[in-house]
Scaffold this motif. Structure first.
Motif, PDB file in Angstrom:
ATOM      1  N   PRO A  76      12.141  14.109  28.188  1.00 44.38           N
ATOM      2  CA  PRO A  76      12.541  12.801  28.735  1.00 44.38           C
ATOM      3  C   PRO A  76      11.606  11.693  28.288  1.00 44.38           C
ATOM      4  CG  PRO A  76      11.474  14.155  30.404  1.00 44.38           C
ATOM      5  CD  PRO A  76      11.694  15.046  29.215  1.00 44.38           C
ATOM      6  N   GLU A  77      12.087  10.482  28.346  1.00 42.02           N
ATOM      7  CA  GLU A  77      11.258   9.335  27.996  1.00 42.02           C
ATOM      8  C   GLU A  77      10.107   9.197  28.990  1.00 42.02           C
ATOM      9  OE1 GLU A  77      11.286   7.097  25.459  1.00 42.02           O
ATOM     10  OE2 GLU A  77      12.754   8.446  24.554  1.00 42.02           O
ATOM     11  N   PRO A  78       8.875   8.947  28.522  1.00 43.71           N
ATOM     12  CA  PRO A  78       7.749   8.762  29.449  1.00 43.71           C
ATOM     13  C   PRO A  78       8.013   7.635  30.431  1.00 43.71           C
ATOM     14  CG  PRO A  78       6.969   9.030  27.194  1.00 43.71           C
ATOM     15  CD  PRO A  78       8.466   8.891  27.115  1.00 43.71           C
ATOM     16  N   ILE A  79       7.642   7.866  31.691  1.00 42.00           N
ATOM     17  CA  ILE A  79       7.898   6.872  32.728  1.00 42.00           C
ATOM     18  C   ILE A  79       6.642   6.142  33.158  1.00 42.00           C
ATOM     19  CG2 ILE A  79       9.935   8.049  33.627  1.00 42.00           C
ATOM     20  CD1 ILE A  79       8.161   9.263  35.806  1.00 42.00           C
ATOM     21  N   VAL A  80       5.487   6.618  32.711  1.00 44.08           N
ATOM     22  CA  VAL A  80       4.227   6.013  33.111  1.00 44.08           C
ATOM     23  C   VAL A  80       3.355   5.833  31.886  1.00 44.08           C
ATOM     24  CG1 VAL A  80       2.180   6.237  34.568  1.00 44.08           C
ATOM     25  CG2 VAL A  80       4.364   7.085  35.392  1.00 44.08           C
ATOM     26  N   SER A  81       2.686   4.692  31.804  1.00 41.74           N
ATOM     27  CA  SER A  81       1.903   4.341  30.625  1.00 41.74           C
ATOM     28  C   SER A  81       0.761   5.313  30.366  1.00 41.74           C
ATOM     29  CB  SER A  81       1.338   2.926  30.803  1.00 41.74           C
ATOM     30  OG  SER A  81       0.455   2.592  29.767  1.00 41.74           O
ATOM     31  N   GLY A  82       0.638   5.730  29.107  1.00 42.18           N
ATOM     32  CA  GLY A  82      -0.540   6.446  28.653  1.00 42.18           C
ATOM     33  C   GLY A  82      -0.556   7.934  28.871  1.00 42.18           C
ATOM     34  N   LEU A  83       0.570   8.549  29.229  1.00 46.68           N
ATOM     35  CA  LEU A  83       0.572   9.976  29.512  1.00 46.68           C
ATOM     36  C   LEU A  83       1.309  10.815  28.475  1.00 46.68           C
ATOM     37  CD1 LEU A  83       0.966  10.025  33.396  1.00 46.68           C
ATOM     38  CD2 LEU A  83      -1.061  10.496  32.040  1.00 46.68           C
ATOM     39  N   ALA A  84       2.005  10.210  27.568  1.00 49.76           N
ATOM     40  CA  ALA A  84       2.733  10.977  26.558  1.00 49.76           C
ATOM     41  C   ALA A  84       1.768  11.821  25.735  1.00 49.76           C
ATOM     42  CB  ALA A  84       3.519  10.040  25.645  1.00 49.76           C
ATOM     43  N   ASP A  85       1.989  13.124  25.759  1.00 48.59           N
ATOM     44  CA  ASP A  85       1.190  14.112  25.018  1.00 48.59           C
ATOM     45  C   ASP A  85      -0.268  14.199  25.464  1.00 48.59           C
ATOM     46  OD1 ASP A  85       3.276  15.103  23.426  1.00 48.59           O
ATOM     47  OD2 ASP A  85       3.091  13.407  22.054  1.00 48.59           O
ATOM     48  N   ARG A  86      -0.612  13.581  26.567  1.00 49.80           N
ATOM     49  CA  ARG A  86      -1.957  13.734  27.105  1.00 49.80           C
ATOM     50  C   ARG A  86      -2.046  15.082  27.818  1.00 49.80           C
ATOM     51  NH1 ARG A  86      -5.123  10.579  24.440  1.00 49.80           N
ATOM     52  NH2 ARG A  86      -6.284   9.354  25.933  1.00 49.80           N
ATOM     53  N   VAL A  87      -3.214  15.692  27.789  1.00 55.51           N
ATOM     54  CA  VAL A  87      -3.407  17.020  28.369  1.00 55.51           C
ATOM     55  C   VAL A  87      -4.105  16.890  29.717  1.00 55.51           C
ATOM     56  CG1 VAL A  87      -4.493  19.268  28.056  1.00 55.51           C
ATOM     57  CG2 VAL A  87      -3.507  18.060  26.087  1.00 55.51           C
ATOM     58  N   VAL A  88      -3.474  17.428  30.741  1.00 53.82           N
ATOM     59  CA  VAL A  88      -3.992  17.320  32.107  1.00 53.82           C
ATOM     60  C   VAL A  88      -4.155  18.717  32.694  1.00 53.82           C
ATOM     61  CG1 VAL A  88      -3.662  16.300  34.388  1.00 53.82           C
ATOM     62  CG2 VAL A  88      -2.730  15.146  32.362  1.00 53.82           C
ATOM     63  N   ILE A  89      -5.339  19.013  33.183  1.00 54.18           N
ATOM     64  CA  ILE A  89      -5.578  20.245  33.933  1.00 54.18           C
ATOM     65  C   ILE A  89      -5.227  19.975  35.388  1.00 54.18           C
ATOM     66  CG2 ILE A  89      -7.298  21.926  34.688  1.00 54.18           C
ATOM     67  CD1 ILE A  89      -8.906  21.220  32.153  1.00 54.18           C
ATOM     68  N   VAL A  90      -4.351  20.796  35.958  1.00 51.61           N
ATOM     69  CA  VAL A  90      -3.943  20.642  37.360  1.00 51.61           C
ATOM     70  C   VAL A  90      -4.270  21.927  38.096  1.00 51.61           C
ATOM     71  CG1 VAL A  90      -2.063  20.192  38.978  1.00 51.61           C
ATOM     72  CG2 VAL A  90      -2.077  19.070  36.739  1.00 51.61           C
ATOM     73  N   THR A  91      -5.162  21.859  39.087  1.00 52.26           N
ATOM     74  CA  THR A  91      -5.455  23.024  39.915  1.00 52.26           C
ATOM     75  C   THR A  91      -4.610  22.976  41.187  1.00 52.26           C
ATOM     76  OG1 THR A  91      -7.229  22.067  41.266  1.00 52.26           O
ATOM     77  CG2 THR A  91      -7.829  22.915  39.061  1.00 52.26           C
ATOM     78  N   GLY A  92      -4.446  24.124  41.807  1.00 53.05           N
ATOM     79  CA  GLY A  92      -3.536  24.183  42.955  1.00 53.05           C
ATOM     80  C   GLY A  92      -2.120  23.879  42.533  1.00 53.05           C
ATOM     81  N   ALA A  93      -1.792  24.239  41.285  1.00 57.18           N
ATOM     82  CA  ALA A  93      -0.546  23.787  40.671  1.00 57.18           C
ATOM     83  C   ALA A  93       0.701  24.425  41.259  1.00 57.18           C
ATOM     84  CB  ALA A  93      -0.589  24.060  39.157  1.00 57.18           C
ATOM     85  N   ALA A  94       0.550  25.559  41.934  1.00 57.66           N
ATOM     86  CA  ALA A  94       1.713  26.207  42.536  1.00 57.66           C
ATOM     87  C   ALA A  94       1.909  25.818  43.989  1.00 57.66           C
ATOM     88  CB  ALA A  94       1.590  27.723  42.415  1.00 57.66           C
ATOM     89  N   GLY A  95       1.024  24.981  44.529  1.00 62.17           N
ATOM     90  CA  GLY A  95       1.138  24.544  45.918  1.00 62.17           C
ATOM     91  C   GLY A  95       2.197  23.470  46.099  1.00 62.17           C
ATOM     92  N   GLY A  96       2.405  23.084  47.344  1.00 64.77           N
ATOM     93  CA  GLY A  96       3.475  22.128  47.648  1.00 64.77           C
ATOM     94  C   GLY A  96       3.335  20.811  46.919  1.00 64.77           C
TER      95      GLY A  96
END
Length: 257
Positions: free
Chosen positions: A2-22
């Motif tokens: 999908p088209e990026p909806i927020v500036s500066g996040l296209a193809d940026r790498v983000v580590i997310v912990t607690g990723a399976a939580g609510g």
């Protein structure tokens, strides 16, 4: 994709912990929609694999990694996987936490204290530091977003004194890191949810206790996890480039500051 909806996040790498939580899974979903690449981290592999399958991303777009963040030596391996498999990191969203409710402070054990402090505060600092070192080495700045709670200011409700203490520590620590890392172009902020409709929020409380809690919220309802995740998306985006050391209150008006 999908088209990026927020500036500066296209193809940026983000580590997310607690990723399976609510809330964590909604953070991953919104980052996916914004075109980011995610290293999703939690304690069990199966829920992570299911989450990535639900997103329908091409194989290799995101990576799921299971492990225990209390193992501080593991943090460097996480960052290495983000670098080697995804090309980052550019940001950390640290949502992993442990809550043990005890109706009386007399019921709190040393193990209750250690489990929450070690996960919620100690591991947070060392993971932040490890990611910050990678961001500094990358030379392009970055974003760190830590999760606190309304309990950092209120002292907690529903038998969460120790949890609240750890979350107060997260706020103070994040402000200190914001000052230390600002010269490197790295912002550090916290998100403070109130009553988000998650298993953690509902756990250990009766329906009556939960209803009493919701009565304190001017908006009159618990937040949907995606509503909290949206605030995280803002803080990791270019829209928040000049915000650091802040605590974003996402409590439906329960707390006002």
């Amino acid at each position: 994709m999908p088209e990026p909806i927020v500036s500066g996040l296209a193809d940026r790498v983000v580590i997310v912990t607690g990723a399976a939580g609510g809330i964590g899974r909604e953070v991953v979903a919104l980052l996916h929609e914004a075109g980011a690449r995610v290293l999703a981290v939690d304690v069990a592999q199966e829920p992570l694999d299911a989450l990535l399958a639900e997103l329908g991303a091409p194989e290799g777009r995101h990576v799921a990694v299971a492990g225990d963040l209390k193992d501080l030596a593991w943090h460097a391996a996480l960052v290495e996987r983000a670098r080697d498999e995804l090309g980052g990191p550019h940001a950390l969203v640290h949502a992993a936490a442990v809550l043990r409710r005890r109706d009386s402070i007399d019921d709190i054990t040393e193990d209750d204290w250690d489990a929450q402090v070690d996960t919620n505060l100690k591991a947070t600092f060392f993971l932040n530091r490890t990611v910050a070192q990678a961001l500094i080495a990358g030379g392009e700045g970055g974003r760190i977003v830590n999760f606190t709670s309304q309990g950092w200011q209120s002292g907690g409700f529903g038998g969460s004194v120790v949890y609240a203490a750890t979350k107060g520590g997260v706020v103070s620590m994040s402000r200190g890191l914001a000052r230390a890392l600002a010269p490197h172009g790295i912002t550090v902020n916290t998100v403070a949810p109130g009553a988000a409709d998650t298993a953690m929020m509902r756990g250990g409380q009766t329906d009556e206790q939960l209803a009493d809690f919701v009565k304190m919220i001017p908006l009159g309802r618990m937040a949907q996890p995606r509503e909290v995740a949206a605030s995280v998306l803002f803080l990791v985006s270019d829209h928040a480039a000049y915000i650091t050391g802040a605590t974003l209150n996402v409590s439906g008006g329960q707390l006002m500051y």
